[in-house]
Design an enzyme around this catalytic site. Structure first.
Site, PDB file in Angstrom:
ATOM      1  N   SER A 197       0.813  -1.215   0.000  1.00 44.69           N
ATOM      2  CA  SER A 197       0.000   0.000   0.000  1.00 44.69           C
ATOM      3  C   SER A 197       0.847   1.265   0.000  1.00 44.69           C
ATOM      4  O   SER A 197       0.445   2.291  -0.558  1.00 44.69           O
ATOM      5  CB  SER A 197      -0.953   0.004   1.207  1.00 44.69           C
ATOM      6  OG  SER A 197      -0.239  -0.202   2.409  1.00 44.69           O
ATOM      7  N   HIS A 249       1.518   4.518   4.418  1.00 45.72           N
ATOM      8  CA  HIS A 249       0.756   5.240   3.395  1.00 45.72           C
ATOM      9  C   HIS A 249       1.291   6.668   3.232  1.00 45.72           C
ATOM     10  O   HIS A 249       1.509   7.138   2.113  1.00 45.72           O
ATOM     11  CB  HIS A 249      -0.723   5.298   3.777  1.00 45.72           C
ATOM     12  CG  HIS A 249      -1.369   3.957   3.886  1.00 45.72           C
ATOM     13  ND1 HIS A 249      -2.628   3.777   4.415  1.00 45.72           N
ATOM     14  CD2 HIS A 249      -0.936   2.722   3.541  1.00 45.72           C
ATOM     15  CE1 HIS A 249      -2.947   2.496   4.382  1.00 45.72           C
ATOM     16  NE2 HIS A 249      -1.932   1.839   3.859  1.00 45.72           N
TER      17      HIS A 249
END
Length: 390
Positions: A197, A249
């Site tokens: 991610s 992230h």
């Protein structure tokens, strides 16, 4: 001019025009005797091409690599041998999943992920296993986890590779993933982290910086920027839920955003149009290939990127704990509510074995359970502790 909306880029590019027959133009010259003679001189128009389109072959390679690594992790996990209960044991055999209570994402145990190279600060700092910063981005915690990441990777990555090529796409993916791992390791000290991610967020950051960098070739730039920013904010908001590494992230997005200014720069529209002007056509001014703001952003972003990675790596290998210097930063990764807690303390259990009877007591919640396990292994004991404390 033509309006190209392929792949939602909505770029204004030179018209791809090839006349079916030679086009001639009549010019009037004056000879030395002041006699006017009409002469026809052909003007040849060169074909105007769009920016090169690449075939996206590295993207499927990345997807296949992630899926293969997940399959290998499930093979190494070998739930029937190392755990008391498994999901899908009869059908999947060795590839069956850990109990849903232990891993709701349908995947291997935390012990297996640690063995395969998950991001774990202790191993990086004290055992000098810096390769965990790279390997963690190829590991996934379960079927749901890898499905969501690979779908996002395909949606976001296909445009970048088609527009800018496999080298820039690959560099953006790997460097963003590394940046996410570094920031995660500086703040997530007590838990392991896996997943692509951070790299996917880096691709989003690269798309956003590319819009700013090449805004002269786009129409409705504000709409594109607002839409992309909304997607990023929503996903970062979801990252504040428990068991989601939002620092990866954030680190991936910032790395990709800066690297996008460096890798995804394109010539300004005026220079492209000037390049394909017909022979003999004179222009009032020669357009430079890049605008001044593009050059400034390129230099500043490259400096900030190198500086950020250097400082981050130095602090990481010196054992820097970001939470001790920023009392509120942990809220960026998890916001506690009445419905869930953000505590991620490691699980500790007491074991009492008498013959084949093994009593396990979780010290964090006080829960206790007895199991009948002949020839119990250390791996089984660890998995029992994780299941009991979860």
């Amino acid at each position: 001019m033509s309006f190209d909306s392929t792949h939602n880029s909505k770029a204004i590019q030179p018209l791809d025009f090839t006349p079916p027959h030679p086009i001639t133009a009549t010019t009037t010259d004056t000879n030395t005797n002041n006699n006017n003679n009409n002469q026809s001189s052909p003007i040849t128009y060169t074909e105007v091409k769009h920016f090169k389109k690449w075939f996206p072959f590295l993207l499927p390679c990345f997807v296949v690599a992630n899926v293969v690594v997940f399959a290998v992790s499930m093979y190494v996990n070998d739930c029937p041998r190392n755990s008391v209960s498994c999901l899908g044991r009869r059908v999947l055999g060795r590839f069956s999943f850990q109990p849903f209570k232990e891993n709701p994402l349908l995947g291997p145990s935390a012990t297996t992920l640690e063995k395969m190279g998950a991001l774990q600060v202790d191993k990086i700092v004290h055992h000098h296993q810096g390769w965990h910063l790279i390997t963690c981005m190829w590991l996934h915690a379960g079927v749901f986890h890898i499905s969501a990441n690979m779908l996002s990777l395909i949606i976001v990555g296909i445009r970048i590779e088609r527009e800018f090529g496999f080298v820039k796409f690959g560099a953006l993916y790997v460097v963003s993933g590394l940046g996410g791992s570094i920031l995660s390791a500086l703040f997530e000290r007590s838990s392991i982290s896996v997943g692509a991610s951070g790299a996917v967020f880096g691709l989003l950051g690269g798309m956003l910086s590319e819009l700013f960098m090449n805004r002269t070739i786009y129409t409705n730039i504000a709409g594109h920027v607002l839409g992309l920013v909304a997607i990023v904010i929503i996903n970062l908001g979801l990252g504040t839920l428990p068991h989601v590494d939002n620092f990866a992230h954030i680190g991936g997005f910032l790395s990709g955003f800066l690297l996008g200014f460096v890798l995804l720069i394109r010539p300004q529209h005026g220079w492209v149009s000037q390049k394909y002007m017909p022979p003999g056509f004179s222009s009032d001014s020669v357009k430079p290939k890049y605008k001044a703001y593009q050059c400034i952003l390129w230099v500043v972003s490259l400096v900030l990127l190198i500086l950020g990675f250097t400082v981050g790596l130095v602090l990481l290998f010196r054992g820097f704990d970001g939470n001790k210097h920023c009392s509120w930063c942990h809220y960026l990764s998890c916001v506690p509510t009445s419905r869930w807690s953000c505590d991620s303390q490691p699980s500790y259990c007491l074991y009492d074995q008498l013959g084949n009877q093994v009593n396990v007591t979780c010290q964090s919640n006080g829960r206790s359970s007895t199991y009948n396990l002949p020839n119990v292994t250390n791996s089984q004991m660890q998995n029992l502790c994780l299941e009991l404390c979860s």
